[in-house]
Design a protein around this motif. Structure first.
Motif, mmCIF file in Angstrom:
data_model
loop_
_atom_site.group_PDB
_atom_site.id
_atom_site.type_symbol
_atom_site.label_atom_id
_atom_site.label_comp_id
_atom_site.label_asym_id
_atom_site.label_seq_id
_atom_site.Cartn_x
_atom_site.Cartn_y
_atom_site.Cartn_z
ATOM 1 N N LEU A 26 0.862 -1.182 0.000
ATOM 2 C CA LEU A 26 0.000 0.000 0.000
ATOM 3 C C LEU A 26 0.898 1.232 0.000
ATOM 4 C CD1 LEU A 26 -2.581 1.652 0.310
ATOM 5 C CD2 LEU A 26 -2.522 1.182 2.774
ATOM 6 N N PRO A 27 1.099 1.873 -1.165
ATOM 7 C CA PRO A 27 1.957 3.067 -1.239
ATOM 8 C C PRO A 27 1.350 4.222 -0.457
ATOM 9 C CG PRO A 27 1.542 2.135 -3.417
ATOM 10 C CD PRO A 27 0.580 1.493 -2.481
ATOM 11 N N VAL A 28 2.208 5.060 0.089
ATOM 12 C CA VAL A 28 1.728 6.179 0.890
ATOM 13 C C VAL A 28 0.901 7.142 0.048
ATOM 14 C CG1 VAL A 28 3.758 7.669 0.552
ATOM 15 C CG2 VAL A 28 2.436 7.811 2.686
ATOM 16 N N GLY A 29 1.199 7.221 -1.254
ATOM 17 C CA GLY A 29 0.440 8.109 -2.127
ATOM 18 C C GLY A 29 -1.035 7.757 -2.170
ATOM 19 N N GLU A 30 -1.349 6.481 -2.205
ATOM 20 C CA GLU A 30 -2.751 6.062 -2.234
ATOM 21 C C GLU A 30 -3.465 6.453 -0.952
ATOM 22 O OE1 GLU A 30 -3.714 2.121 -3.397
ATOM 23 O OE2 GLU A 30 -2.237 2.053 -5.016
ATOM 24 N N LEU A 31 -2.745 6.369 0.154
ATOM 25 C CA LEU A 31 -3.332 6.752 1.442
ATOM 26 C C LEU A 31 -3.568 8.258 1.482
ATOM 27 C CD1 LEU A 31 -4.086 5.257 4.099
ATOM 28 C CD2 LEU A 31 -1.876 5.984 4.994
ATOM 29 N N HIS A 32 -2.579 9.044 1.019
ATOM 30 C CA HIS A 32 -2.701 10.496 1.036
ATOM 31 C C HIS A 32 -3.801 10.988 0.102
ATOM 32 C CE1 HIS A 32 1.706 11.250 2.537
ATOM 33 N NE2 HIS A 32 0.924 10.719 3.446
ATOM 34 N N GLU A 33 -3.937 10.359 -1.045
ATOM 35 C CA GLU A 33 -4.888 10.815 -2.051
ATOM 36 C C GLU A 33 -6.281 10.243 -1.844
ATOM 37 O OE1 GLU A 33 -3.109 9.798 -5.755
ATOM 38 O OE2 GLU A 33 -1.233 10.845 -5.295
ATOM 39 N N GLY A 34 -6.428 9.389 -0.838
ATOM 40 C CA GLY A 34 -7.733 8.807 -0.564
ATOM 41 C C GLY A 34 -8.159 7.756 -1.554
ATOM 42 N N ARG A 35 -7.207 7.255 -2.345
ATOM 43 C CA ARG A 35 -7.559 6.242 -3.349
ATOM 44 C C ARG A 35 -7.623 4.847 -2.748
ATOM 45 N NH1 ARG A 35 -3.783 5.428 -7.022
ATOM 46 N NH2 ARG A 35 -2.150 6.820 -6.255
ATOM 47 N N ILE A 50 4.968 7.502 6.756
ATOM 48 C CA ILE A 50 6.115 8.389 6.967
ATOM 49 C C ILE A 50 5.799 9.511 7.952
ATOM 50 C CG2 ILE A 50 7.150 7.875 4.729
ATOM 51 C CD1 ILE A 50 5.964 10.455 3.649
ATOM 52 N N SER A 51 4.609 9.462 8.557
ATOM 53 C CA SER A 51 4.232 10.457 9.559
ATOM 54 C C SER A 51 3.204 9.844 10.492
ATOM 55 C CB SER A 51 3.640 11.709 8.896
ATOM 56 O OG SER A 51 2.361 11.411 8.354
ATOM 57 N N ASP A 52 3.020 10.469 11.654
ATOM 58 C CA ASP A 52 1.984 10.020 12.579
ATOM 59 C C ASP A 52 0.607 10.101 11.933
ATOM 60 O OD1 ASP A 52 3.907 9.575 14.466
ATOM 61 O OD2 ASP A 52 3.418 11.330 15.706
ATOM 62 N N ASN A 53 0.388 11.103 11.087
ATOM 63 C CA ASN A 53 -0.906 11.232 10.411
ATOM 64 C C ASN A 53 -1.193 10.022 9.536
ATOM 65 O OD1 ASN A 53 -1.554 13.695 11.566
ATOM 66 N ND2 ASN A 53 -0.630 14.893 9.918
ATOM 67 N N ASP A 54 -0.150 9.453 8.933
ATOM 68 C CA ASP A 54 -0.344 8.240 8.130
ATOM 69 C C ASP A 54 -0.812 7.086 9.013
ATOM 70 O OD1 ASP A 54 0.521 9.601 5.876
ATOM 71 O OD2 ASP A 54 2.594 8.895 6.066
ATOM 72 N N LEU A 55 -0.215 6.972 10.185
ATOM 73 C CA LEU A 55 -0.604 5.885 11.095
ATOM 74 C C LEU A 55 -2.032 6.081 11.599
ATOM 75 C CD1 LEU A 55 2.710 5.584 13.125
ATOM 76 C CD2 LEU A 55 1.845 3.962 11.431
ATOM 77 N N ILE A 56 -2.398 7.316 11.878
ATOM 78 C CA ILE A 56 -3.761 7.591 12.325
ATOM 79 C C ILE A 56 -4.758 7.282 11.211
ATOM 80 C CG2 ILE A 56 -5.332 9.430 13.055
ATOM 81 C CD1 ILE A 56 -2.864 10.703 14.465
ATOM 82 N N ALA A 57 -4.377 7.622 9.969
ATOM 83 C CA ALA A 57 -5.241 7.310 8.830
ATOM 84 C C ALA A 57 -5.392 5.800 8.654
ATOM 85 C CB ALA A 57 -4.677 7.941 7.556
#
Length: 428
Positions: free
Chosen positions: A173-182, A205-212
């Motif tokens: 799961l690439p971080v880009g997909e998580l950031h872009e909501g895909r 790569i950030s706490d926000n990623d883990l929370i997401a």
């Protein structure tokens, strides 16, 4: 109990217990307890998250699986709706185990076909990007972990390393997909259409990623990862109306302190060097331990002589020295002798009135914590305030207050040892 954790070592257990206890603002965390192995009795009814600390990271694979399944049975019997298999944020595991086999066994027992894998802990400098694990600005295999005496990590690609350990498909799961909501968490929902057994390695790569990730995987019954994966999970229960827990940890009348360092990591060796500038330290001669000429009585004598001065005893050495000792005497023999030495020393110190014990190193921490819990006839340790990221104060529930700090080798600031003892005494 809502969340149950199966941790493959004791420092990792206190790390994720700390994460669950803190949670994230504004909701905060859960009332959390850490257990020394699988308890023989039920948990207190107010405990919302239970963390079972095993010493299974370097056990034979079959033993690690058996112990982990026993932990799963107990946690499910306490009512847990979500289970986390917690391993180190540096993914410590040889190509033949134990992370993949244990994760497989837990998934099969829980009838889960798609399982998240995320060792990231950005707060401690562990980031996963494009499936590769970084320690601060270095790839894992350039961070010093390639010299680990028991689980050398020579490949930073978590997908490739995990695939050596499992017959399951390893996806990403690439971080880009998580950031872009895909990314949609279809792959982990209970009604998923796919039956292919898959481990999904997630970037963070950030706490926000883990929370997401915590929000996306709130319906997953099984997650695996470092302590960071638990960061956003308490919030899911508070959003469903869970009342805030009452937490109380008071430090008072604490006795003398002692530090036992068994980690050979670069961070721990720097911490020892810093502590030695103003405090007494004793370097353990491993051949003397193996010959029987240096035993726990000698260490206790050193500690009692300097009991007012934050004394430290260590077996930490540079990688090349450790490698030579292991070659001369054998890896298993050296590890067993040092762990027994530290455990015996800790129990003797408690009997002599020491009540603040700081331990560095996963294997060392496991041996000391198990010995102290057994010696004090307690199963649960309550989670206190955080000393440094990933390292809380642990309170043993005894008539005489005992505090522990179990530090993973690479965790903590340079002044960690003195800071830990001060915070246990309530002076920081």
């Amino acid at each position: 109990m809502l969340i149950g954790v199966i941790a493959d070592d004791f420092t990792g257990a206190s790390d994720i217990a700390n994460t669950l206890s803190k949670g994230v603002a504004p909701e905060g965390g859960l009332l959390t307890a850490q257990y020394c192995g699988v308890p023989a009795t039920s948990a207190n009814s107010d405990i919302q998250a239970g963390v079972i600390a095993l010493k299974s990271r370097t056990s034979p694979v079959n033993d690690a699986i058996s112990e982990s399944l026993a932990a799963l049975d107990w946690l499910q019997s306490q009512g847990c709706s979500q289970i986390i298999f917690k391993y180190c944020s540096t993914f410590d595991s040889t190509p033949t185990g134990n992370i993949g086999p244990v994760a497989e066994a837990l998934a099969i027992a829980m009838d889960e076909n798609n399982v998240l894998v995320c060792p990231a802990f950005p707060g401690a400098g562990r980031n996963v990007y494009q499936g590769h694990l970084f320690v601060h600005d270095r790839l894992l295999n350039e961070s010093g972990m390639q010299h680990h005496p028991l689980t050398p990590m020579t490949d930073p690609d978590i997908r490739r390393w995990l695939q050596k350990q499992t017959a399951w498909r390893v996806s990403h799961l690439p971080v880009g997909e998580l950031h872009e909501g895909r990314f949609a968490p279809r792959s982990i929902s209970s009604d998923t259409q796919t039956t292919e057994k898959t481990f999904l390695v997630a970037d963070a790569i950030s706490d926000n990623d883990l929370i997401a990730l915590g929000a996306a995987f709130q319906g997953a019954r099984l997650l695996t990862g470092g302590s960071g994966i638990a960061m956003g999970l308490p919030r899911n229960f508070f959003k469903k109306g869970l009342p805030q827990p009452t937490k109380s940890t008071v430090l008072s009348n604490m006795g003398d302190g002692a530090i036992l360092a068994g980690s050979c990591s670069g961070a721990t060796r720097q911490q020892i060097e810093a502590h030695a500038e103003n405090h007494p330290v004793l370097d353990i001669d491993v051949p003397s331990v193996l010959s029987g000429s240096l035993d726990s009585a000698a260490l206790v004598e050193f500690f009692t002589k300097h009991r007012q001065d934050a004394p430290l005893v260590y077996s930490s050495s540079a990688p090349e020295i450790v490698a030579q000792i292991q070659e001369d005497y054998g890896v298993a023999r050296v590890a067993e002798a040092l762990e027994q030495l530290f455990a015996e020393t800790a129990t003797k110190l408690i009997d002599l009135g020491f009540t603040r014990i700081v331990v560095a190193g996963g294997e060392t921490s496991g041996s000391v914590a198990k010995a102290l819990c057994h010696h004090s006839s307690v199963e649960a340790m309550h989670i206190g305030i955080e000393i440094d990221p990933g390292v809380p104060i642990l309170h043993l529930d005894t008539s005489k207050p005992i505090c522990l700090a179990l530090k993973s080798g690479n965790f903590g600031a340079r002044n960690f040892f003195k800071k830990a003892l001060d915070m246990m005494k309530g002076t920081a």
